[in-house]
Design a protein around this motif. Structure first.
Motif, PDB file in Angstrom:
ATOM      1  N   ALA B  90       0.831  -1.206   0.000  1.00  0.00           N
ATOM      2  CA  ALA B  90       0.000   0.000   0.000  1.00  0.00           C
ATOM      3  C   ALA B  90       0.860   1.249   0.000  1.00  0.00           C
ATOM      4  CB  ALA B  90      -0.911  -0.001   1.225  1.00  0.00           C
ATOM      5  N   HIS B  91       2.077   1.131   0.472  1.00  0.00           N
ATOM      6  CA  HIS B  91       2.946   2.291   0.441  1.00  0.00           C
ATOM      7  C   HIS B  91       3.817   2.327  -0.803  1.00  0.00           C
ATOM      8  CE1 HIS B  91       4.878   5.727   2.216  1.00  0.00           C
ATOM      9  NE2 HIS B  91       6.023   5.240   1.800  1.00  0.00           N
ATOM     10  N   VAL B  92       4.004   1.191  -1.452  1.00  0.00           N
ATOM     11  CA  VAL B  92       4.879   1.161  -2.624  1.00  0.00           C
ATOM     12  C   VAL B  92       4.119   1.590  -3.882  1.00  0.00           C
ATOM     13  CG1 VAL B  92       6.257  -0.349  -4.083  1.00  0.00           C
ATOM     14  CG2 VAL B  92       6.323  -0.617  -1.626  1.00  0.00           C
ATOM     15  N   VAL B  93       2.871   1.112  -3.997  1.00  0.00           N
ATOM     16  CA  VAL B  93       2.083   1.429  -5.198  1.00  0.00           C
ATOM     17  C   VAL B  93       1.535   2.846  -5.071  1.00  0.00           C
ATOM     18  CG1 VAL B  93       0.054   0.776  -6.520  1.00  0.00           C
ATOM     19  CG2 VAL B  93       1.440  -0.981  -5.455  1.00  0.00           C
ATOM     20  N   LEU B  94       1.541   3.589  -6.172  1.00  0.00           N
ATOM     21  CA  LEU B  94       0.981   4.941  -6.165  1.00  0.00           C
ATOM     22  C   LEU B  94      -0.532   4.825  -6.335  1.00  0.00           C
ATOM     23  CD1 LEU B  94       3.648   6.674  -8.376  1.00  0.00           C
ATOM     24  CD2 LEU B  94       3.090   7.291  -6.050  1.00  0.00           C
ATOM     25  N   LEU B  95      -1.215   4.599  -5.221  1.00  0.00           N
ATOM     26  CA  LEU B  95      -2.644   4.318  -5.292  1.00  0.00           C
ATOM     27  C   LEU B  95      -3.455   5.539  -5.691  1.00  0.00           C
ATOM     28  CD1 LEU B  95      -2.955   2.180  -2.054  1.00  0.00           C
ATOM     29  CD2 LEU B  95      -2.992   1.355  -4.385  1.00  0.00           C
ATOM     30  N   ALA B  96      -2.947   6.723  -5.423  1.00  0.00           N
ATOM     31  CA  ALA B  96      -3.729   7.931  -5.685  1.00  0.00           C
ATOM     32  C   ALA B  96      -3.912   8.188  -7.176  1.00  0.00           C
ATOM     33  CB  ALA B  96      -3.048   9.129  -5.030  1.00  0.00           C
ATOM     34  N   LEU B  97      -3.125   7.489  -8.020  1.00  0.00           N
ATOM     35  CA  LEU B  97      -3.251   7.726  -9.454  1.00  0.00           C
ATOM     36  C   LEU B  97      -4.429   6.985 -10.060  1.00  0.00           C
ATOM     37  CD1 LEU B  97       0.425   7.613 -10.692  1.00  0.00           C
ATOM     38  CD2 LEU B  97      -1.010   9.573 -10.271  1.00  0.00           C
ATOM     39  N   HIS B  98      -4.999   6.022  -9.331  1.00  0.00           N
ATOM     40  CA  HIS B  98      -6.109   5.248  -9.896  1.00  0.00           C
ATOM     41  C   HIS B  98      -7.256   5.202  -8.910  1.00  0.00           C
ATOM     42  CE1 HIS B  98      -3.577   3.777 -13.149  1.00  0.00           C
ATOM     43  NE2 HIS B  98      -2.633   3.576 -12.260  1.00  0.00           N
ATOM     44  N   PRO B  99      -7.953   6.315  -8.686  1.00  0.00           N
ATOM     45  CA  PRO B  99      -9.046   6.268  -7.714  1.00  0.00           C
ATOM     46  C   PRO B  99     -10.209   5.426  -8.237  1.00  0.00           C
ATOM     47  CG  PRO B  99      -8.986   8.394  -8.800  1.00  0.00           C
ATOM     48  CD  PRO B  99      -7.788   7.639  -9.264  1.00  0.00           C
ATOM     49  N   ARG B 100     -10.978   4.889  -7.292  1.00  0.00           N
ATOM     50  CA  ARG B 100     -12.182   4.101  -7.602  1.00  0.00           C
ATOM     51  C   ARG B 100     -11.885   2.848  -8.424  1.00  0.00           C
ATOM     52  NH1 ARG B 100     -14.391   9.283  -8.291  1.00  0.00           N
ATOM     53  NH2 ARG B 100     -15.760   9.797  -6.561  1.00  0.00           N
ATOM     54  N   THR B 101     -10.719   2.271  -8.233  1.00  0.00           N
ATOM     55  CA  THR B 101     -10.414   1.019  -8.938  1.00  0.00           C
ATOM     56  C   THR B 101      -9.903   0.001  -7.928  1.00  0.00           C
ATOM     57  OG1 THR B 101      -8.157   1.693  -9.370  1.00  0.00           O
ATOM     58  CG2 THR B 101      -9.769   2.204 -11.071  1.00  0.00           C
ATOM     59  N   LEU B 102      -9.740  -1.223  -8.428  1.00  0.00           N
ATOM     60  CA  LEU B 102      -9.237  -2.305  -7.582  1.00  0.00           C
ATOM     61  C   LEU B 102      -7.965  -2.861  -8.202  1.00  0.00           C
ATOM     62  CD1 LEU B 102      -9.794  -4.380  -5.253  1.00  0.00           C
ATOM     63  CD2 LEU B 102     -10.846  -5.802  -6.986  1.00  0.00           C
ATOM     64  N   ILE B 103      -6.931  -2.978  -7.397  1.00  0.00           N
ATOM     65  CA  ILE B 103      -5.694  -3.640  -7.834  1.00  0.00           C
ATOM     66  C   ILE B 103      -5.569  -4.894  -6.991  1.00  0.00           C
ATOM     67  CG2 ILE B 103      -3.208  -3.452  -8.040  1.00  0.00           C
ATOM     68  CD1 ILE B 103      -3.556  -0.447  -8.245  1.00  0.00           C
ATOM     69  N   SER B 104      -5.561  -6.029  -7.644  1.00  0.00           N
ATOM     70  CA  SER B 104      -5.596  -7.299  -6.924  1.00  0.00           C
ATOM     71  C   SER B 104      -4.296  -8.050  -7.152  1.00  0.00           C
ATOM     72  CB  SER B 104      -6.794  -8.095  -7.440  1.00  0.00           C
ATOM     73  OG  SER B 104      -6.873  -9.314  -6.795  1.00  0.00           O
ATOM     74  N   VAL B 105      -3.654  -8.476  -6.086  1.00  0.00           N
ATOM     75  CA  VAL B 105      -2.394  -9.218  -6.174  1.00  0.00           C
ATOM     76  C   VAL B 105      -2.630 -10.596  -5.577  1.00  0.00           C
ATOM     77  CG1 VAL B 105       0.032  -9.249  -5.513  1.00  0.00           C
ATOM     78  CG2 VAL B 105      -1.113  -7.074  -5.872  1.00  0.00           C
ATOM     79  N   VAL B 106      -2.364 -11.627  -6.351  1.00  0.00           N
ATOM     80  CA  VAL B 106      -2.540 -12.996  -5.860  1.00  0.00           C
ATOM     81  C   VAL B 106      -1.172 -13.645  -5.780  1.00  0.00           C
ATOM     82  CG1 VAL B 106      -3.605 -15.221  -6.270  1.00  0.00           C
ATOM     83  CG2 VAL B 106      -4.821 -13.147  -6.872  1.00  0.00           C
ATOM     84  N   ILE B 107      -0.850 -14.168  -4.627  1.00  0.00           N
ATOM     85  CA  ILE B 107       0.473 -14.758  -4.382  1.00  0.00           C
ATOM     86  C   ILE B 107       0.294 -16.267  -4.216  1.00  0.00           C
ATOM     87  CG2 ILE B 107       2.468 -14.727  -2.852  1.00  0.00           C
ATOM     88  CD1 ILE B 107       2.151 -12.061  -3.919  1.00  0.00           C
ATOM     89  N   GLN B 108       1.108 -17.010  -4.905  1.00  0.00           N
ATOM     90  CA  GLN B 108       1.049 -18.472  -4.798  1.00  0.00           C
ATOM     91  C   GLN B 108       2.453 -19.000  -4.550  1.00  0.00           C
ATOM     92  OE1 GLN B 108      -1.723 -20.980  -6.208  1.00  0.00           O
ATOM     93  NE2 GLN B 108      -0.442 -22.066  -4.748  1.00  0.00           N
ATOM     94  N   PRO B 109       2.763 -19.416  -3.320  1.00  0.00           N
ATOM     95  CA  PRO B 109       4.091 -19.997  -3.104  1.00  0.00           C
ATOM     96  C   PRO B 109       4.157 -21.376  -3.761  1.00  0.00           C
ATOM     97  CG  PRO B 109       3.039 -19.379  -1.027  1.00  0.00           C
ATOM     98  CD  PRO B 109       1.996 -19.335  -2.074  1.00  0.00           C
ATOM     99  N   LEU B 110       5.164 -21.600  -4.578  1.00  0.00           N
ATOM    100  CA  LEU B 110       5.284 -22.882  -5.257  1.00  0.00           C
ATOM    101  C   LEU B 110       6.204 -23.820  -4.494  1.00  0.00           C
ATOM    102  CD1 LEU B 110       5.645 -21.477  -8.859  1.00  0.00           C
ATOM    103  CD2 LEU B 110       3.624 -22.490  -7.833  1.00  0.00           C
TER     104      LEU B 110
END
Lengths: 360, 192
Positions: B90-110
């Motif tokens: 949340a601090h690395v991504v510039l969230l303020a540039l894309h208001p009203r959207t969803l950024i989804s990150v899915v992590i899968q340890p292999l």
């Protein structure tokens, strides 16, 4: 206090409302429209209140509700107005923690219990010990299981925000992070797990510590750590032995004397937050919602550094980190009397230790 | 000398071989497979995309992190991982540039051979870059293990983690050097 705030608030109507609501109650009630002109330092209020449309009672409502409305609508500016003067909205200094209270032996039906109140944050911890089979990989070690439960009444969030699977997931995540921290602390060195063994490979004690958060007014980490350590320190178990009666192994009490758990050095946490560049100790729930980052310094009872828990958030500068380490050392002197010392008898019901939060 | 070398012949301050493969999945907006030799994590990013009204934020994007274990259902460990990744990203991504959207990150340890949180951070950072989502800087993470005999080991393997007295994961935000500064400053983001 009123005169101190006056000069810079002259041009800010919202901030002015805060000043007025801080006046003593009897002055507000006695003051009518005209008496506002009598004393010099009330000239500012009479200028605002001389609107003929509002009558006295409505004006009083506006003043009393104005500060609360300002906090709701512009929470960040509300807190910044205090922080720029070196205090917080509840009157504490920036580096001063809240009044902490710890009670042991609250629940007599549990093997050990403790209740901690940190300001308005209330956490109740209960420990129940049961003999169980040990795990295959560690046959000589007991187990300590920590369960964290947030009561539905503990926060002031509306119920609409708490419903739905997304909200449940968020709560689960936040609880899980804190629960894992507590679990690691408990199993890591707080409880001597090898002392919990009844018979190696066949029976060990499993201590289940359930933490109920009754009221959440910020800084759950410190309160839960204190409650968990207090409850584990208060736990007393009978000496038991494993018997093989008729082929079924069962645990029988060898002697009725209750032996306290063998604990290592207790771990204390001091939580800091950074709000608009100011370092705060022990944030409340209102402040926690606005912090750019929140981190906890974990210390041993003898003052040595145990860990730093900073789960993300804004970056931390090195000098701020150093300052927080120094402050947490000072806070230790305030926190360590809250836990019962090992030499304190068999714990009478409701024994309590109060300590005032003079942190800085 | 030889007494300093670890089990896998590394020096105490030597990391394992890092390998990054952006674009491992064809259907996600961004994906990456990152590995520290034995530990491999697959990260997929969708977004910025549509978000439900209940989760929409008017001033910034909503970030969501889901960690799927390689076997079984997600438990409290996965939830903790999600919370740590969420508050760091949340601090690395510039969230303020894309208001009203969803950024989804899915992590899968292999594969998990120690230092899972650090590898997950690296994988999500590369996946976010592959998706073209603007970041404040590069995310660098490292796991440190303190052995009972007071040695500090970087990037421990699973056996070294089990034998360690203390483990810490530190994440830093590395801002890319500007024209004026010689090298970008690193700021401490996560300490776990």
């Amino acid at each position: 206090m009123a005169c101190h705030f006056l000069p810079s608030l002259r041009h800010q109507p919202f901030a002015l409302l805060i000043w007025v609501s801080a006046c003593p109650a009897r002055r507000r009630v006695a003051r009518g429209v005209r008496s506002g002109r009598e004393s010099g330092d009330e000239l500012q209020t009479s200028h605002m209140l001389s609107d003929p449309v509002l009558d006295t009672a409505a004006r009083k409502d506006v003043i009393l509700n104005g500060a609360a409305a300002f906090q709701k609508v512009h929470p960040l500016q509300f807190h910044q107005a205090f922080l720029s003067r070196g205090v917080r909205s509840d009157g504490r200094g920036l580096l001063r923690a809240r009044h902490a209270l710890a009670n042991a032996r609250i629940i007599t039906s549990a093997d050990g219990s403790s209740m901690v109140k940190l300001g308005r944050t209330t956490v109740l911890a209960g420990v129940r010990a049961q003999p169980t089979l040990p795990s295959e990989t560690e046959p000589g070690l007991g187990r300590v299981v920590i369960v964290l439960e947030l009561a539905p009444t503990c926060t002031t969030l509306s119920s609409a925000a708490m419903r739905g699977s997304a909200a449940q997931h968020r709560l689960e995540r936040e609880q899980a992070a804190l629960c894992e921290l507590l679990q690691r602390t408990a199993s890591g060195g707080l409880v001597a797990l090898n002392e919990l063994c009844i018979e190696e490979g066949r029976a060990v004690w499993e201590c289940r510590c359930v933490l109920h958060v009754l009221e959440h007014d910020g800084n759950l980490t410190d309160a839960c750590l204190l409650a968990m350590t207090g409850a584990l320190a208060d736990t007393r178990l009978p000496t038991v032995q494993l018997g093989d009666g008729e082929g079924n192994p069962h645990v029988s009490v060898a002697s009725p004397a209750m032996v306290p758990l063998a604990l290592g050095l207790p771990i204390f946490g001091v939580t800091f937050g950074i709000l608009s560049g100011h370092l705060l100790v022990d944030p409340t729930a209102d402040e926690e919602a606005l912090l750019s980052t929140c981190f906890t310094v974990l210390l041993n009872a003898n003052g040595s550094f145990h860990g730093l828990h900073k789960p993300g958030g804004a970056p931390l500068a090195h000098d701020v980190l150093q300052q927080s380490l120094d402050i947490s050392q000072q806070q230790l002197a305030r926190l360590s009397p809250l836990l019962p010392s090992p030499a304190s008898g068999d714990g009478s019901a409701g024994e309590s230790r109060k300590h005032d939060g003079h942190g800085s | 000398g030889d007494a300093l070398l670890r089990e896998d012949q590394r020096l105490p301050n030597q990391l394992r071989a890092l390998a990054a493969e952006p674009g491992a999945l064809s259907r996600a907006n961004g994906s990456a497979r990152f590995s520290h030799d034995g530990t491999q994590v697959l990260a997929a990013v969708w977004g910025p995309g549509e978000v439900r009204r209940a989760r929409e934020r008017p001033d910034r994007a909503t970030l969501e992190v889901v960690v799927r274990p390689h076997a079984g259902l997600a438990g409290p460990l996965e939830r903790e991982l999600e919370q740590l990744l969420l508050s760091t990203l949340a601090h690395v991504v510039l969230l303020a540039l894309h208001p009203r959207t969803l950024i989804s990150v899915v992590i899968q340890p292999l594969m998990d051979d120690g230092a899972l949180l650090a590898v997950a951070m690296h994988a999500s950072c590369v996946a976010l870059m592959h998706a073209g989502i603007p970041l404040r800087g590069m995310l660098g993470a490292c796991t440190v293990a303190l052995t009972p005999d007071r040695r500090v080991l970087l990037d421990p393997s699973r056996s070294e983690e089990a034998a360690a007295a203390a483990i810490a994961t530190l994440a830093f935000l590395v801002r890319l050097p500007s024209a004026a500064a010689a090298d970008g400053p690193c700021e401490l983001l996560l300490s776990h």
